[in-house]
Design a protein around this motif. Structure first.
Motif, PDB file in Angstrom:
ATOM      1  N   LEU A 218       0.807  -1.218   0.000  1.00 29.41           N
ATOM      2  CA  LEU A 218       0.000   0.000   0.000  1.00 29.41           C
ATOM      3  C   LEU A 218       0.840   1.269   0.000  1.00 29.41           C
ATOM      4  O   LEU A 218       0.349   2.334  -0.379  1.00 29.41           O
ATOM      5  CB  LEU A 218      -0.940   0.014   1.207  1.00 29.41           C
ATOM      6  CG  LEU A 218      -1.882  -1.187   1.345  1.00 29.41           C
ATOM      7  CD1 LEU A 218      -2.788  -1.003   2.541  1.00 29.41           C
ATOM      8  CD2 LEU A 218      -2.705  -1.386   0.085  1.00 29.41           C
ATOM      9  N   GLY A 219       2.073   1.189   0.461  1.00 28.06           N
ATOM     10  CA  GLY A 219       2.881   2.385   0.567  1.00 28.06           C
ATOM     11  C   GLY A 219       2.387   3.339   1.626  1.00 28.06           C
ATOM     12  O   GLY A 219       2.629   4.548   1.551  1.00 28.06           O
ATOM     13  N   ALA A 220       1.689   2.826   2.625  1.00 32.35           N
ATOM     14  CA  ALA A 220       1.138   3.660   3.695  1.00 32.35           C
ATOM     15  C   ALA A 220       2.140   3.809   4.833  1.00 32.35           C
ATOM     16  O   ALA A 220       2.992   2.934   5.045  1.00 32.35           O
ATOM     17  CB  ALA A 220      -0.154   3.044   4.222  1.00 32.35           C
ATOM     18  N   PRO A 221       2.067   4.900   5.597  1.00 31.50           N
ATOM     19  CA  PRO A 221       2.948   5.052   6.760  1.00 31.50           C
ATOM     20  C   PRO A 221       2.726   3.925   7.768  1.00 31.50           C
ATOM     21  O   PRO A 221       1.619   3.398   7.902  1.00 31.50           O
ATOM     22  CB  PRO A 221       2.518   6.408   7.350  1.00 31.50           C
ATOM     23  CG  PRO A 221       1.856   7.124   6.221  1.00 31.50           C
ATOM     24  CD  PRO A 221       1.201   6.075   5.385  1.00 31.50           C
ATOM     25  N   ALA A 222       3.786   3.580   8.486  1.00 34.23           N
ATOM     26  CA  ALA A 222       3.709   2.501   9.463  1.00 34.23           C
ATOM     27  C   ALA A 222       2.648   2.774  10.523  1.00 34.23           C
ATOM     28  O   ALA A 222       1.953   1.857  10.980  1.00 34.23           O
ATOM     29  CB  ALA A 222       5.074   2.294  10.122  1.00 34.23           C
ATOM     30  N   THR A 223       2.508   4.035  10.922  1.00 31.82           N
ATOM     31  CA  THR A 223       1.507   4.370  11.940  1.00 31.82           C
ATOM     32  C   THR A 223       0.089   4.096  11.437  1.00 31.82           C
ATOM     33  O   THR A 223      -0.787   3.698  12.213  1.00 31.82           O
ATOM     34  CB  THR A 223       1.627   5.847  12.342  1.00 31.82           C
ATOM     35  OG1 THR A 223       1.575   6.676  11.154  1.00 31.82           O
ATOM     36  CG2 THR A 223       2.931   6.112  13.081  1.00 31.82           C
ATOM     37  N   VAL A 224      -0.146   4.317  10.159  1.00 29.93           N
ATOM     38  CA  VAL A 224      -1.468   4.058   9.577  1.00 29.93           C
ATOM     39  C   VAL A 224      -1.753   2.557   9.562  1.00 29.93           C
ATOM     40  O   VAL A 224      -2.845   2.110   9.933  1.00 29.93           O
ATOM     41  CB  VAL A 224      -1.562   4.641   8.147  1.00 29.93           C
ATOM     42  CG1 VAL A 224      -2.832   4.168   7.446  1.00 29.93           C
ATOM     43  CG2 VAL A 224      -1.527   6.154   8.192  1.00 29.93           C
ATOM     44  N   ILE A 225      -0.768   1.764   9.120  1.00 31.84           N
ATOM     45  CA  ILE A 225      -0.948   0.318   9.092  1.00 31.84           C
ATOM     46  C   ILE A 225      -1.231  -0.206  10.497  1.00 31.84           C
ATOM     47  O   ILE A 225      -2.146  -1.016  10.712  1.00 31.84           O
ATOM     48  CB  ILE A 225       0.292  -0.377   8.507  1.00 31.84           C
ATOM     49  CG1 ILE A 225       0.572   0.100   7.078  1.00 31.84           C
ATOM     50  CG2 ILE A 225       0.125  -1.897   8.543  1.00 31.84           C
ATOM     51  CD1 ILE A 225      -0.505  -0.212   6.086  1.00 31.84           C
ATOM     52  N   ALA A 226      -0.460   0.244  11.475  1.00 29.70           N
ATOM     53  CA  ALA A 226      -0.638  -0.209  12.852  1.00 29.70           C
ATOM     54  C   ALA A 226      -2.017   0.160  13.375  1.00 29.70           C
ATOM     55  O   ALA A 226      -2.684  -0.637  14.052  1.00 29.70           O
ATOM     56  CB  ALA A 226       0.447   0.389  13.744  1.00 29.70           C
TER      57      ALA A 226
END
Length: 326
Positions: free
Chosen positions: A215-223
């Protein structure tokens, strides 16, 4: 760009594909709720939505403008003196009924403990309350999510499937909407990252690094999304919860949401055509034919059409303003 409401939009070569457009349009809390009332209750006027939703005039105006731009609603005058406009569903908008019916069915079955009852679906042909069941449009057989396989098509890739900045909308914050507004559906597809995370889970992502890489999403978003999905029992972690050792798997509840995601993708691929071909190709597992969604009535097994569905309040037996159109 204004998109024609009754014919598909041709996308640019190499640009955002149908999945990106589907996510960019429908993965927004306010848009979902505006469409809920347009499709199930026949709401067409600005003041009606304001009376039904805790939404400001500015936000409602913004969303209605956007929904018209992408060809789901169109403005039409209902009085001449003074001139007043209402917002009517177009063929493109009406064809979203399978997604909305699948949402109602999933919330009714799986989203327990809500302060307000979920609307009930009634099949006019058999006269019974029902849940929509997923079948294969090619062979007619009932299908479980595990019996469907998917792979990227000619216009499919993770970068092309993420909506660009012009289609993104800031989350309004689910807590501000209160109960009774499809709260668990909004957790799963109420914004672009959540919707993309669900798509990645169905296409085989299990680990934190897989979600982030695809997804290329920030780690904080995934978490944050993993935490939210676990909280409503859609994903279940297995293994050690250190680093990337934990693996996340869809629960029965998570797999049951598949018809919602599948209906949204099919809608996108019907109305937003990339010149290279489809973004994703689905196959009915262990068969020689592709998979496309057909919704059936859980009570009579009949194929569903929007015009045959009535939407009732969860605590009443009289229909609302009308049936979901076909």
């Amino acid at each position: 760009m204004i998109h024609p409401p009754d014919s598909p939009t041709t996308l640019g070569e190499g640009g955002d594909n149908a999945i990106a457009w589907s996510i960019g349009i429908t993965a927004d809390e306010w848009t979902l709720l505006i469409l809920r009332y347009a499709l199930s209750d026949g709401v067409t006027r600005f003041q009606q939505w304001q009376d039904l939703l805790p939404i400001s005039s500015a936000v409602l105006s913004d969303r209605l403008k956007r929904i018209c731009e992408v060809g789901i609603l169109e403005q039409a005058a209902y009085t001449d003196k003074p001139l007043r406009q209402e917002y009517r569903l177009t063929p493109r908008g009406i064809s979203l009924w399978p997604m909305m019916a699948a949402i109602c069915g999933w919330e009714s079955t799986w989203a327990h403990g809500q302060a307000e009852p979920v609307p009930v679906l009634v099949h006019r042909r058999c006269g019974r309350r029902f849940d929509p069941l997923m079948a294969c449009a090619c062979c007619g057989e009932m299908v479980e999510p595990r019996e469907v396989t998917g792979r990227f098509g000619p216009s499919g890739s993770w970068p092309r499937s993420a909506p660009n900045t012009t289609m993104r909308r800031r989350s309004s914050g689910s807590s501000a909407l209160g109960p009774g507004f499809f709260p668990q559906t909004r957790v799963l597809v109420g914004n672009r990252w959540s919707a993309a995370m669900m798509g990645a889970a169905y296409l085989g992502a299990h680990r934190f690094s897989e979600f982030q890489r695809r997804l290329g999403a920030p780690a904080t978003v995934i978490a944050d999304r993993l935490r939210r999905f676990q909280a409503i029992d859609v994903l279940l972690p297995t293994g050690e919860e250190r680093g990337d050792r934990s693996s996340y798997h869809l629960t029965d509840k998570g797999r049951a949401f598949f018809p919602v995601v599948m209906s949204a993708i099919e809608w996108g691929q019907r109305w937003f055509l990339a010149p290279e071909g489809p973004a994703v190709i689905f196959q009915h597992r262990d068969s020689d034919h592709p998979f496309s969604v057909l919704l059936r009535c859980s009570e009579c097994s009949g194929a569903l059409a929007g015009r045959d569905i009535a939407v009732l309040p969860g605590s009443a037996m009289q229909p609302r303003h009308g049936a979901i159109p076909s």
